[in-house]
Design an enzyme around this catalytic site. Structure first.
Site, PDB file in Angstrom:
ATOM      1  CE  LYS A 118      43.875  40.178  38.448  1.00  0.00           C
ATOM      2  NZ  LYS A 118      43.013  38.995  38.343  1.00  0.00           N
ATOM      3  CD  GLN A 156      42.494  36.733  35.419  1.00  0.00           C
ATOM      4  OE1 GLN A 156      43.277  37.121  36.278  1.00  0.00           O
ATOM      5  NE2 GLN A 156      41.327  37.316  35.221  1.00  0.00           N
ATOM      6  CG  ASP A 178      40.715  35.978  42.821  1.00  0.00           C
ATOM      7  OD1 ASP A 178      40.874  37.213  42.888  1.00  0.00           O
ATOM      8  OD2 ASP A 178      41.046  35.285  41.842  1.00  0.00           O
TER       9      ASP A 178
HETATM   10  C1  BQF Z   1      40.299  50.369  34.699  1.00  0.00           C
HETATM   11  C2  BQF Z   1      37.684  41.155  35.340  1.00  0.00           C
HETATM   12  C3  BQF Z   1      35.608  40.526  34.293  1.00  0.00           C
HETATM   13  C4  BQF Z   1      35.976  39.185  34.334  1.00  0.00           C
HETATM   14  C5  BQF Z   1      37.190  38.813  34.882  1.00  0.00           C
HETATM   15  C6  BQF Z   1      41.758  48.624  35.730  1.00  0.00           C
HETATM   16  C7  BQF Z   1      41.243  46.268  35.519  1.00  0.00           C
HETATM   17  C8  BQF Z   1      40.162  46.601  34.725  1.00  0.00           C
HETATM   18  C9  BQF Z   1      39.852  47.935  34.437  1.00  0.00           C
HETATM   19  C10 BQF Z   1      41.566  44.845  35.851  1.00  0.00           C
HETATM   20  C11 BQF Z   1      38.618  42.137  35.865  1.00  0.00           C
HETATM   21  C12 BQF Z   1      38.303  43.600  35.852  1.00  0.00           C
HETATM   22  C13 BQF Z   1      39.860  41.704  36.328  1.00  0.00           C
HETATM   23  C14 BQF Z   1      40.653  48.947  34.943  1.00  0.00           C
HETATM   24  C15 BQF Z   1      40.928  42.658  36.784  1.00  0.00           C
HETATM   25  C16 BQF Z   1      39.257  44.397  36.699  1.00  0.00           C
HETATM   26  O1  BQF Z   1      41.193  51.226  34.661  1.00  0.00           O
HETATM   27  O2  BQF Z   1      39.106  50.663  34.594  1.00  0.00           O
HETATM   28  C17 BQF Z   1      42.051  47.297  36.030  1.00  0.00           C
HETATM   29  O3  BQF Z   1      42.684  44.437  35.625  1.00  0.00           O
HETATM   30  N1  BQF Z   1      40.626  44.022  36.431  1.00  0.00           N
HETATM   31  C18 BQF Z   1      40.127  40.307  36.352  1.00  0.00           C
HETATM   32  O4  BQF Z   1      41.193  39.877  36.773  1.00  0.00           O
HETATM   33  O5  BQF Z   1      39.229  39.443  35.906  1.00  0.00           O
HETATM   34  C19 BQF Z   1      38.029  39.800  35.384  1.00  0.00           C
HETATM   35  C20 BQF Z   1      36.444  41.504  34.793  1.00  0.00           C
END
Ligand code: BQF
Length: 282
Positions: free
Chosen positions: A52, A96, A119
């Site tokens: 992010k 987060q 969010d």
């Molecule tokens: C990719 C998330 C579960 C629980 C809390 C790129 C992200 C992930 C994968 C990423 C996720 C999942 C995020 C890929 C943010 C997605 O290349 O496949 C980016 O950073 N995510 C989150 O903030 O909290 C979560 C999944």
């Protein structure tokens, strides 16, 4: 032959659009700011907030990071949220998830100003999504809609099956699909004949949290399959909720993991942050 929907590519396009919007806002004297709050040391969460922060930097969004210790009290977290609510340089506030167990997620989310809730987890924003009158759409479901539409796939009248009913993905995903005039079915752990229900779908969204849960027998020939799963395997590799190698040959379109839905989540967060800054202008 199936087509792979490239989430990295489509997210890059959206980020490029947002970069122009940030530049235009800056031009008219408006800065765009995102505050990211992490409590504790969860390694996955650290990767996510890193993604992010990097996206913010690339777009000209001013990001501020608040890294709080695991044993942070509810009161001090609420005080930080309150400070960020009142800070005019902060357009978006992101706490987060998941939070450490001793903190009440609901209470913290409720404390975020709905106008800064990028969010879209605050009950006010959840309600707005339900009635179709919203500025912030939840990042992952909104990213999936973009992936589908920017691939030239129409959702109008389509039969969509969402597997998973979480507040973060499954439920809001179903609402966004409904707003696109799809016919939506939500499956979950208590669903009877799940394979049968899923195999009737034109579009399958898998948000189960179980590696390779969706198998070839569950998927109709020519279906669009969207894989939301991010399961970390013992070897450190990411694995989706879909058995990609087995399912892909039956699909018209399918998203990979990584590089499918994940990058879109980040791009839509940027979009929501820009939308928050634009709102503040008004
Ligand atoms: C990719 C998330 C579960 C629980 C809390 C790129 C992200 C992930 C994968 C990423 C996720 C999942 C995020 C890929 C943010 C997605 O290349 O496949 C980016 O950073 N995510 C989150 O903030 O909290 C979560 C999944």
């Amino acid at each position: 032959m199936y087509k792979i929907i490239d989430g990295k590519q489509i997210s890059a396009e959206i980020k490029e659009e947002m970069k122009k919007e940030v530049a235009a806002l800056n031009e008219s004297g408006v800065s765009v700011g995102l505050a990211v709050v992490l409590v504790g040391n969860d390694p996955a969460s650290k990767v996510y907030i890193g993604n992010k922060k990097k996206a913010c930097e690339a777009l000209g969004i001013v990001s501020s990071e608040y890294l709080l210790p695991e044993d942070t009290s509810e009161q001090s977290l609420l005080e930080l949220v309150d400070k960020l609510n009142r800070d005019d340089s902060v357009d978006g506030i992101l706490v987060q998830l998941p939070l450490p167990r001793h903190l009440d997620e609901k209470k913290i989310i409720n404390a975020i100003s709905p106008d800064k809730d990028v969010d879209a987890f605050h009950p006010i924003n959840v309600g707005k999504i339900m009635i179709g009158d919203y500025i912030f759409a939840p990042c992952t479901p909104a990213g999936i809609i973009e992936l589908i539409e920017r691939s030239g796939i129409s959702l109008e009248g389509k039969s969509c099956v969402v597997i998973g009913r979480s507040n973060i993905v499954g439920k809001p995903m179903s609402m966004l699909l409904l707003h696109k005039n799809a016919t939506v079915t939500i499956c979950h752990s208590r669903t009877k004949n799940l394979a049968e229900v899923v195999s009737s779908a034109d579009v399958v969204v898998a948000a189960v949290g179980k590696p390779k849960f969706v198998t070839a027998n569950m998927v109709k020939e020519g279906a669009v399959v969207i894989d939301v799963g991010i399961n970390r395997m013992a070897d450190g590799k990411l694995c989706g909720d879909v058995n990609f190698d087995a399912v892909a040959p039956k699909c018209s379109y399918i998203t990979p993991v990584p590089g499918g839905v994940g990058p879109m989540t980040i791009a839509m967060l940027m979009k929501n942050t820009v939308a928050a800054a634009k709102q503040k202008q008004k």
